[in-house]
Design a protein around this motif. Structure first.
Motif, PDB file in Angstrom:
ATOM      1  N   MET A  50       9.986  -0.793  -6.817  1.00  0.00           N
ATOM      2  CA  MET A  50       9.241  -1.449  -5.754  1.00  0.00           C
ATOM      3  C   MET A  50       7.897  -0.766  -5.577  1.00  0.00           C
ATOM      4  O   MET A  50       7.763   0.428  -5.835  1.00  0.00           O
ATOM      5  CB  MET A  50      10.014  -1.390  -4.430  1.00  0.00           C
ATOM      6  CG  MET A  50      11.245  -2.263  -4.389  1.00  0.00           C
ATOM      7  SD  MET A  50      11.918  -2.329  -2.702  1.00  0.00           S
ATOM      8  CE  MET A  50      10.561  -3.090  -1.818  1.00  0.00           C
ATOM      9  N   ALA A  51       6.920  -1.545  -5.158  1.00  0.00           N
ATOM     10  CA  ALA A  51       5.585  -1.014  -4.870  1.00  0.00           C
ATOM     11  C   ALA A  51       5.189  -1.468  -3.478  1.00  0.00           C
ATOM     12  O   ALA A  51       5.330  -2.648  -3.142  1.00  0.00           O
ATOM     13  CB  ALA A  51       4.573  -1.485  -5.906  1.00  0.00           C
ATOM     14  N   ALA A  52       4.699  -0.532  -2.680  1.00  0.00           N
ATOM     15  CA  ALA A  52       4.259  -0.832  -1.322  1.00  0.00           C
ATOM     16  C   ALA A  52       2.860  -0.285  -1.117  1.00  0.00           C
ATOM     17  O   ALA A  52       2.527   0.802  -1.609  1.00  0.00           O
ATOM     18  CB  ALA A  52       5.215  -0.235  -0.296  1.00  0.00           C
ATOM     19  N   GLN A  53       2.040  -1.045  -0.403  1.00  0.00           N
ATOM     20  CA  GLN A  53       0.670  -0.616  -0.148  1.00  0.00           C
ATOM     21  C   GLN A  53       0.637   0.332   1.034  1.00  0.00           C
ATOM     22  O   GLN A  53       1.293   0.110   2.058  1.00  0.00           O
ATOM     23  CB  GLN A  53      -0.220  -1.826   0.123  1.00  0.00           C
ATOM     24  CG  GLN A  53      -1.685  -1.490   0.301  1.00  0.00           C
ATOM     25  CD  GLN A  53      -2.556  -2.737   0.369  1.00  0.00           C
ATOM     26  OE1 GLN A  53      -2.221  -3.751  -0.219  1.00  0.00           O
ATOM     27  NE2 GLN A  53      -3.658  -2.654   1.079  1.00  0.00           N
ATOM     28  N   ALA A  54      -0.128   1.392   0.880  1.00  0.00           N
ATOM     29  CA  ALA A  54      -0.255   2.385   1.942  1.00  0.00           C
ATOM     30  C   ALA A  54      -0.773   1.730   3.218  1.00  0.00           C
ATOM     31  O   ALA A  54      -1.690   0.913   3.192  1.00  0.00           O
ATOM     32  CB  ALA A  54      -1.186   3.507   1.501  1.00  0.00           C
ATOM     33  N   ASP A 124       6.190   8.858   1.459  1.00  0.00           N
ATOM     34  CA  ASP A 124       7.377   7.999   1.401  1.00  0.00           C
ATOM     35  C   ASP A 124       7.770   7.637  -0.026  1.00  0.00           C
ATOM     36  O   ASP A 124       8.816   7.012  -0.233  1.00  0.00           O
ATOM     37  CB  ASP A 124       7.134   6.717   2.194  1.00  0.00           C
ATOM     38  CG  ASP A 124       6.944   6.991   3.675  1.00  0.00           C
ATOM     39  OD1 ASP A 124       7.719   7.786   4.227  1.00  0.00           O
ATOM     40  OD2 ASP A 124       6.009   6.417   4.272  1.00  0.00           O
ATOM     41  N   GLU A 125       6.967   7.997  -0.991  1.00  0.00           N
ATOM     42  CA  GLU A 125       7.285   7.658  -2.383  1.00  0.00           C
ATOM     43  C   GLU A 125       8.488   8.461  -2.854  1.00  0.00           C
ATOM     44  O   GLU A 125       8.601   9.656  -2.589  1.00  0.00           O
ATOM     45  CB  GLU A 125       6.081   7.932  -3.277  1.00  0.00           C
ATOM     46  CG  GLU A 125       6.261   7.452  -4.709  1.00  0.00           C
ATOM     47  CD  GLU A 125       4.964   7.512  -5.493  1.00  0.00           C
ATOM     48  OE1 GLU A 125       4.207   6.535  -5.450  1.00  0.00           O
ATOM     49  OE2 GLU A 125       4.711   8.543  -6.129  1.00  0.00           O
ATOM     50  N   GLY A 126       9.414   7.787  -3.542  1.00  0.00           N
ATOM     51  CA  GLY A 126      10.608   8.470  -4.046  1.00  0.00           C
ATOM     52  C   GLY A 126      11.728   7.492  -4.327  1.00  0.00           C
ATOM     53  O   GLY A 126      11.504   6.292  -4.530  1.00  0.00           O
ATOM     54  N   GLN A 144      13.306   2.503  -6.540  1.00  0.00           N
ATOM     55  CA  GLN A 144      12.282   3.507  -6.849  1.00  0.00           C
ATOM     56  C   GLN A 144      10.976   2.998  -6.236  1.00  0.00           C
ATOM     57  O   GLN A 144      10.391   2.034  -6.717  1.00  0.00           O
ATOM     58  CB  GLN A 144      12.139   3.707  -8.357  1.00  0.00           C
ATOM     59  CG  GLN A 144      13.362   4.335  -9.014  1.00  0.00           C
ATOM     60  CD  GLN A 144      13.175   4.531 -10.503  1.00  0.00           C
ATOM     61  OE1 GLN A 144      12.194   4.051 -11.083  1.00  0.00           O
ATOM     62  NE2 GLN A 144      14.105   5.215 -11.132  1.00  0.00           N
ATOM     63  N   LEU A 145      10.547   3.666  -5.167  1.00  0.00           N
ATOM     64  CA  LEU A 145       9.387   3.206  -4.407  1.00  0.00           C
ATOM     65  C   LEU A 145       8.121   3.916  -4.880  1.00  0.00           C
ATOM     66  O   LEU A 145       8.067   5.145  -4.935  1.00  0.00           O
ATOM     67  CB  LEU A 145       9.593   3.461  -2.912  1.00  0.00           C
ATOM     68  CG  LEU A 145       8.444   3.033  -1.999  1.00  0.00           C
ATOM     69  CD1 LEU A 145       8.243   1.518  -2.054  1.00  0.00           C
ATOM     70  CD2 LEU A 145       8.700   3.487  -0.573  1.00  0.00           C
ATOM     71  N   THR A 146       7.109   3.118  -5.213  1.00  0.00           N
ATOM     72  CA  THR A 146       5.789   3.624  -5.580  1.00  0.00           C
ATOM     73  C   THR A 146       4.789   3.162  -4.524  1.00  0.00           C
ATOM     74  O   THR A 146       4.792   1.992  -4.136  1.00  0.00           O
ATOM     75  CB  THR A 146       5.366   3.108  -6.969  1.00  0.00           C
ATOM     76  OG1 THR A 146       6.324   3.541  -7.940  1.00  0.00           O
ATOM     77  CG2 THR A 146       3.996   3.645  -7.343  1.00  0.00           C
ATOM     78  N   VAL A 147       3.940   4.071  -4.082  1.00  0.00           N
ATOM     79  CA  VAL A 147       2.958   3.764  -3.047  1.00  0.00           C
ATOM     80  C   VAL A 147       1.603   3.481  -3.702  1.00  0.00           C
ATOM     81  O   VAL A 147       1.110   4.286  -4.506  1.00  0.00           O
ATOM     82  CB  VAL A 147       2.828   4.914  -2.032  1.00  0.00           C
ATOM     83  CG1 VAL A 147       1.763   4.595  -0.988  1.00  0.00           C
ATOM     84  CG2 VAL A 147       4.177   5.173  -1.365  1.00  0.00           C
ATOM     85  N   LEU A 148       1.019   2.337  -3.361  1.00  0.00           N
ATOM     86  CA  LEU A 148      -0.287   1.939  -3.877  1.00  0.00           C
ATOM     87  C   LEU A 148      -1.352   2.174  -2.815  1.00  0.00           C
ATOM     88  O   LEU A 148      -1.136   1.861  -1.642  1.00  0.00           O
ATOM     89  CB  LEU A 148      -0.273   0.464  -4.282  1.00  0.00           C
ATOM     90  CG  LEU A 148       0.832   0.019  -5.244  1.00  0.00           C
ATOM     91  CD1 LEU A 148       0.757  -1.485  -5.454  1.00  0.00           C
ATOM     92  CD2 LEU A 148       0.734   0.752  -6.568  1.00  0.00           C
ATOM     93  N   VAL A 149      -2.490   2.712  -3.237  1.00  0.00           N
ATOM     94  CA  VAL A 149      -3.591   2.982  -2.313  1.00  0.00           C
ATOM     95  C   VAL A 149      -4.803   2.177  -2.767  1.00  0.00           C
ATOM     96  O   VAL A 149      -5.307   2.393  -3.877  1.00  0.00           O
ATOM     97  CB  VAL A 149      -3.944   4.482  -2.277  1.00  0.00           C
ATOM     98  CG1 VAL A 149      -5.091   4.739  -1.303  1.00  0.00           C
ATOM     99  CG2 VAL A 149      -2.719   5.307  -1.892  1.00  0.00           C
ATOM    100  N   PRO A 150      -5.284   1.231  -1.953  1.00  0.00           N
ATOM    101  CA  PRO A 150      -6.477   0.460  -2.350  1.00  0.00           C
ATOM    102  C   PRO A 150      -7.712   1.345  -2.341  1.00  0.00           C
ATOM    103  O   PRO A 150      -7.902   2.148  -1.425  1.00  0.00           O
ATOM    104  CB  PRO A 150      -6.567  -0.627  -1.271  1.00  0.00           C
ATOM    105  CG  PRO A 150      -5.826  -0.075  -0.100  1.00  0.00           C
ATOM    106  CD  PRO A 150      -4.746   0.802  -0.664  1.00  0.00           C
ATOM    107  N   PRO A 151      -8.566   1.229  -3.351  1.00  0.00           N
ATOM    108  CA  PRO A 151      -9.765   2.070  -3.409  1.00  0.00           C
ATOM    109  C   PRO A 151     -10.846   1.568  -2.446  1.00  0.00           C
ATOM    110  O   PRO A 151     -10.869   0.399  -2.062  1.00  0.00           O
ATOM    111  CB  PRO A 151     -10.217   1.929  -4.859  1.00  0.00           C
ATOM    112  CG  PRO A 151      -9.734   0.580  -5.270  1.00  0.00           C
ATOM    113  CD  PRO A 151      -8.447   0.344  -4.535  1.00  0.00           C
TER     114      PRO A 151
END
Length: 271
Positions: A50-54, A124-126, A144-151
């Motif tokens: 899974m991917a979630a935006q910060a 929170d990533e993990g 499996q959570l991945t955190v995405l950060v918009p530039p």
């Protein structure tokens, strides 16, 4: 002779019976293994990426099973210690261990005992796992959570009137393309918090188009920005001409003042 042959046949029957029983046992063993593999495939853990935006919220659900007697969420973040939330239906209570306030679960059956993370951050990533227990057995669901950060995006003209496109502190690194497609120079700077800054300079000196376009591609956004650095070059030239003119005017006035003083002193001496 008839009696001997009959006795021989009766003596051979136990051997064939033993072979039949052995074959039957092998069949049952095969069926047992197949059943075990099927149960493992049904009740075993399955993993989802899974991917979630910060800054946003994300929701993860337990296995879709009814009649849960106990539900346990286990969180293993990459930063910090583990966290556990345990719900027991017979006691109707939730026990939390080392979990932050941003991790919430109402443990509602109609919501499949979903876990919600509010204001997702890098910490929170993990790995997240849910174990649900009911009368049918134990069921697992893993994430499996991945955190995405918009530039942070910017497009500007540097001191040499060169277009510069910048995607700062993004995760993962952004991709920058130019229109028209010409040569460019890219710089990548990785930060300690896992974010990456990408800076691209438009290095083509000969193009018929004054306006250039920067396209930024990222998992959280796709943005297009345009600029015209030719007008910036003219403005920069006029600005420097004005500064030079002011300096020359000051020098001229300073020289004129000294000339006036010099002439006035000579007049006073003659008198």
């Amino acid at each position: 002779m008839m009696r001997i042959s009959q006795q021989a046949r009766w003596c051979r029957r136990p051997a064939s019976s033993r072979h039949a029983r052995a074959a039957l046992e092998e069949i049952w063993k095969t069926i047992y293994i197949v059943v075990l593999l099927t149960i493992t495939a049904v009740t075993g853990a399955t993993g989802n990426r899974m991917a979630a935006q910060a800054g946003h919220s994300t929701v993860m659900a337990c296995p879709h099973r009814t009649g849960a007697t106990m539900v346990t969420w286990k969180i293993s973040p990459k930063i910090g210690g583990p966290c556990t939330l345990e719900f027991r239906a017979d006691q109707n209570r939730v026990h939390r261990t080392n979990c932050s306030d941003s991790v919430k679960s109402e443990f509602q059956p109609e919501q499949f005992y979903a876990l919600e993370i509010q204001q997702v951050g890098m910490a929170d990533e993990g790995n997240y796992s849910c174990e649900l227990v009911n009368q049918e057995g134990n069921f697992h669901q893993m994430y499996q959570l991945t955190v995405l950060v918009p530039p942070r995006l910017s497009l500007y003209c540097d001191n040499h009137s060169i277009p510069v496109c910048k995607a700062a502190a993004g995760r993962p690194a952004a991709e920058i393309l130019w229109v028209p497609e010409n040569s460019s120079m890219t710089e990548i700077d990785s930060h300690d918090n896992g974010t990456v800054t990408v800076l691209s300079r438009f290095t083509a000196h000969s193009t018929n188009r004054k306006t250039v376009t920067c396209k930024v591609y990222h998992a959280t956004l796709n943005e297009t920005m345009s600029t015209d650095c030719s007008s910036h070059s003219i403005t920069w030239f006029l600005h420097h001409v004005m500064i030079l003119g002011c300096l020359l005017s000051l020098i001229f006035l300073f020289a004129l003042f000294h000339l006036y003083v010099f002439c006035d002193n000579r007049t006073m001496r003659k008198q």
